[in-house]
Write an enzyme that holds these catalytic residues in place. Structure first.
Site, PDB file in Angstrom:
ATOM      1  CD  GLU A 104       4.187   1.006   7.086  1.00 28.21           C
ATOM      2  OE1 GLU A 104       4.931   1.398   8.009  1.00 28.21           O
ATOM      3  OE2 GLU A 104       3.855   1.764   6.139  1.00 28.21           O
ATOM      4  CG  ASP A 138      -0.243  -0.046   2.545  1.00 29.20           C
ATOM      5  OD1 ASP A 138       0.749  -0.785   2.662  1.00 29.20           O
ATOM      6  OD2 ASP A 138      -0.689   0.662   3.475  1.00 29.20           O
TER       7      ASP A 138
END
Length: 373
Positions: free
Chosen positions: A131, A66
């Protein structure tokens, strides 16, 4: 080539927590090598855990697919999800943080396993898509599962961007903890011309906030800088210039060393607020405790690899923000973070040097070769 895989990943608009197919691309490569693939998906978060081998030592590479939002795409020199080579640099959202590092350790694993199909040890990858978000359904959930079944790592490398000026000049062997507070100090609303009939919470709060700001929480230690207290937001008032407000809201954050604990910081803050006889509410949020890996086999091998390939021995550091290393450390004997230069992470025109891509791949491969020798 790692750059080809990097461009595949960078082309996916995987804004947290949407993986947007990145982990499927990675899994396809790993299956071809003989990795066993597990999916640990929770909510909107996709988590990939892959492993080959059943012997010790166990080396895990960890990272996230991400990325943070792009901001105004009109301000980018090149479209953020169209990876572009220009003047010796690779531009894209996630180039530094940290899709390209994932590409590097996948290709390094391919090269190592092709040359050493009967290697003595185990290789794992732990990849999340949460994250950059709240982290609640990402790496921490996978770690919980692995710990419950007794699976641990001897070594872990997180591919976060750790270099300051050039590749290999710094690696992280720990991170500071992060503790946030949302404080509301209460007063009594009233007319500003009659302050004796009201209680101004801003005036009441000011001396306490000054004391919090000026407190020396600790002096740090050999691995950590001193604990830092920072106010991030203050809000009060009704919008009128002739009204004393009823409350003031303050948000603050500690980045703290191993000299402190969550409990010790909370206790000291409450003592200061109580000493000023304030009426207040205080809500706390712990993002992560500090962790530290004392220099051992992995750290020493990584330093030698950087020296050999980049001509520089990396400094050990615990600075910067939090990372998923704080979760993985619970099941990993030694953990470091080692990746690209972090100068443009989360910025418009995020980029890395093209020449650093084969170098980081070689560093990861060299570490495998030494650890599994």
């Amino acid at each position: 080539m790692p750059i080809a895989l990097a461009k595949q990943l960078l082309s996916q608009p995987s804004i947290t927590p949407n993986d947007h197919g990145c982990q499927d691309i990675i899994a396809t490569r790993l299956v071809a090598l003989g990795f066993k693939i597990e999916w640990h998906n929770h909510g909107n978060t996709k988590n990939l855990y892959a492993r080959i081998g059943s012997q010790s030592p166990v080396l895990c590479f960890a990272g996230h697919t991400d990325v943070v939002p792009t901001g105004d795409t009109a301000q980018w020199t090149f479209p953020p999800f169209e990876p572009t080579e220009h003047n010796g640099k690779l531009y894209a959202r996630g180039a530094a943080d940290m899709k390209t590092a994932i590409a590097c350790f996948v290709v390094a694993a391919e090269r190592y396993l092709t040359a050493h199909p009967q290697f003595s040890g185990s290789l794992a990858l732990l990849i999340t898509s949460d994250e950059e978000g709240d982290g609640k359904d990402g790496t921490t959930r996978v770690v919980e599962t692995l710990r419950a079944r007794g699976e641990t790592f001897d070594y872990c490398i997180v591919g976060e961007p750790t270099a300051q000026h050039q590749l290999g000049d710094m690696l992280k062997n720990g991170r500071r903890g992060s503790l946030s507070g949302s404080l509301k100090i209460h007063g009594k609303q009233g007319h500003i011309a009659y302050p004796h009939l009201a209680e101004n919470p801003i005036h009441r709060a000011a001396p306490a906030l000054a004391e919090l700001i000026n407190t020396q929480w600790d002096n740090g230690n050999a691995y950590f800088p001193a604990t830092s207290f920072q106010i991030s937001n203050i809000h009060s008032g009704t919008g009128a210039t002739n009204v004393i407000p009823a409350d003031i809201a303050v948000q603050f954050n500690f980045r703290f060393s191993t000299e402190q604990t969550e409990g010790s910081l909370k206790s000291q803050v409450h003592q200061i607020l109580d000493a000023h006889q304030l009426r207040y509410d205080l809500d706390w949020q712990l993002s992560g405790n500090p962790f530290l890996t004392k220099a051992g086999t992995l750290t020493q091998i990584a330093q030698r690899a950087c020296q050999h390939i980049c001509g520089i021995t990396p400094e050990l550091s615990t600075t910067g923000g939090t990372s998923d290393g704080r979760f993985i450390k619970a099941i990993s004997r030694e953990l470091i973070e080692l990746g690209f230069v972090n100068a443009t992470i989360h910025q418009i025109d995020e980029h890395i040097a093209l020449d650093d891509i084969p170098k980081l791949t070689a560093i990861y491969q060299t570490i495998m070769q030494e650890l599994f020798a």
